[in-house]
Design a protein around this motif. Structure first.
Motif, PDB file in Angstrom:
ATOM      1  N   ASN A 244      28.579  34.943  39.952  1.00  0.00           N
ATOM      2  CA  ASN A 244      27.620  36.504  40.104  1.00  0.00           C
ATOM      3  C   ASN A 244      27.677  35.925  41.684  1.00  0.00           C
ATOM      4  N   TYR A 327      39.592  38.860  43.365  1.00  0.00           N
ATOM      5  CA  TYR A 327      37.667  39.580  43.508  1.00  0.00           C
ATOM      6  C   TYR A 327      38.124  41.507  42.675  1.00  0.00           C
ATOM      7  N   PHE A 328      39.825  40.961  41.892  1.00  0.00           N
ATOM      8  CA  PHE A 328      39.864  42.392  40.946  1.00  0.00           C
ATOM      9  C   PHE A 328      39.414  41.248  40.101  1.00  0.00           C
ATOM     10  N   ASN A 330      36.790  39.704  38.916  1.00  0.00           N
ATOM     11  CA  ASN A 330      35.763  39.683  38.668  1.00  0.00           C
ATOM     12  C   ASN A 330      35.334  41.283  38.664  1.00  0.00           C
ATOM     13  N   VAL A 331      35.947  41.673  39.457  1.00  0.00           N
ATOM     14  CA  VAL A 331      35.645  43.671  39.068  1.00  0.00           C
ATOM     15  C   VAL A 331      35.873  43.647  37.618  1.00  0.00           C
TER      16      VAL A 331
END
Length: 337
Positions: A244, A327-328, A330-331
């Motif tokens: 993170n 990134y998707f 990760n979210v």
């Protein structure tokens, strides 16, 4: 409902994950006097377990997929794709890419053949993107490590990249950037003999042996790297680099995958080790997509077929798509793990 969950967990852990094999190897190593909780013992345990697990899954998957693939030789695939037009053709091409060879270098010759046969360039690129990124092997292997939710989302998003990328290339009218010898070439329509069940099984088994010989070195290297990451690299270092605290972890992982050449089987143990050390899910999956889709050797091969501008567009589309997917994940990581 509870019974269904128990059956699903058993299939995930004992069938796909082969946890029984890990316990067996751990017991055997301990019986030989090796402490599997130590760095050396843990590395040996990881190496033996992951190598056997991946090669067993590899054999079973290739046998099944090659049997399916025997119904879709290049000429038949070309005829199927030729029946569709517009985005529907891109979708069919991306789906057919899931039952083709496991690495991009193996897919490029088929891409050349389809392009020479006169199929639209967008359709052939949807196939080229899909084939190494989201084959059926990746679905099962991802399920064995990350679970069915992540595996299904990964495959769906990979297909979206393939369809969107092929459609965009089609809209940009980049046909002139395919090398002349391919655009002007003619595919020879060789009639396919009707194969019987034994013939298909024989073909599938030959593919198992052939593919195993090709990938075993990459599997061993991948498992070796995974064992080092899993047992020797401090967790704080992985978290700082790919966790993170680093918003550029997805980009870094995508770029790091480019110089490598491996298929899904070689990247799985590295991804497994990185995730266990605290790397974000999106970072790990971006690395896998980068290796399987944008590896330097496959880009060199593709350059023989297309001109620099088209190659650059292909790389840009895949890179942007992979980064968005990373990134998707990760979210949504906390919601699906």
């Amino acid at each position: 409902m509870e019974i269904l969950k128990t059956c699903r967990d058993f299939f995930q852990s004992e069938i796909l994950g082969m946890s029984w094999l890990n316990r067996l190897i751990t017991s055997a190593l301990n019986a030989c006097g090796l402490d599997t909780t130590s760095k050396i013992g843990g590395s040996i345990n990881f190496f033996i377990y992951d190598t056997i697990k991946i090669m067993v899954l590899l054999g079973v998957l290739i046998l099944i997929i090659s049997y399916i693939q025997s119904f879709f030789p290049p000429e038949r695939t070309k005829k199927i794709l030729g029946r569709f037009h517009g985005i529907g053709a891109n979708i069919i091409a991306a789906l057919l890419g899931t039952v083709t060879p496991f690495c991009s270098c193996s897919s490029i010759p088929l891409f050349i053949g389809f392009t020479s046969a006169g199929l639209p360039i967008g359709v052939t690129f949807s196939f080229l993107i899909s084939s190494p990124m989201v084959d059926l092997g990746s679905l099962v292997l991802l399920m064995s490590i990350f679970g069915w939710k992540i595996a299904v989302i990964y495959v769906v998003l990979g297909l979206v990249i393939a369809v969107a990328g092929g459609t965009l290339i089609e809209k940009l009218h980049l046909e002139k950037y395919v090398e002349d010898y391919i655009r002007n070439g003619k595919a020879i329509d060789i009639p396919q003999d009707e194969l019987h069940f034994k013939d298909r099984i024989k073909y599938a088994w030959e593919q198992v042996i052939s593919t195993a010989k090709k990938v075993i070195l990459y599997v061993l290297i991948g498992v070796g790297i995974g064992a080092i990451i899993h047992n020797w690299i401090p967790q704080d270092f992985i978290i700082a680099l790919l966790g993170n605290n680093n918003p550029f972890g997805v980009i870094l992982a995508t770029i790091a995958g480019v110089p490598m050449y491996a298929d899904i089987f070689g990247t799985i143990p590295i991804a497994e080790a990185l995730l266990s050390k605290g790397a974000l899910l999106g970072v790990v999956l971006s690395f896998m997509m980068g290796v399987t889709t944008l590896s330097l050797p496959s880009m060199i091969m593709l350059r023989k077929a297309v001109k620099p501008k088209l190659l650059a567009v292909f790389i840009a589309i895949c890179t942007v798509g992979i980064i968005i997917v990373g990134y998707f994940f990760n979210v949504i990581q906390n919601f699906i793990i």
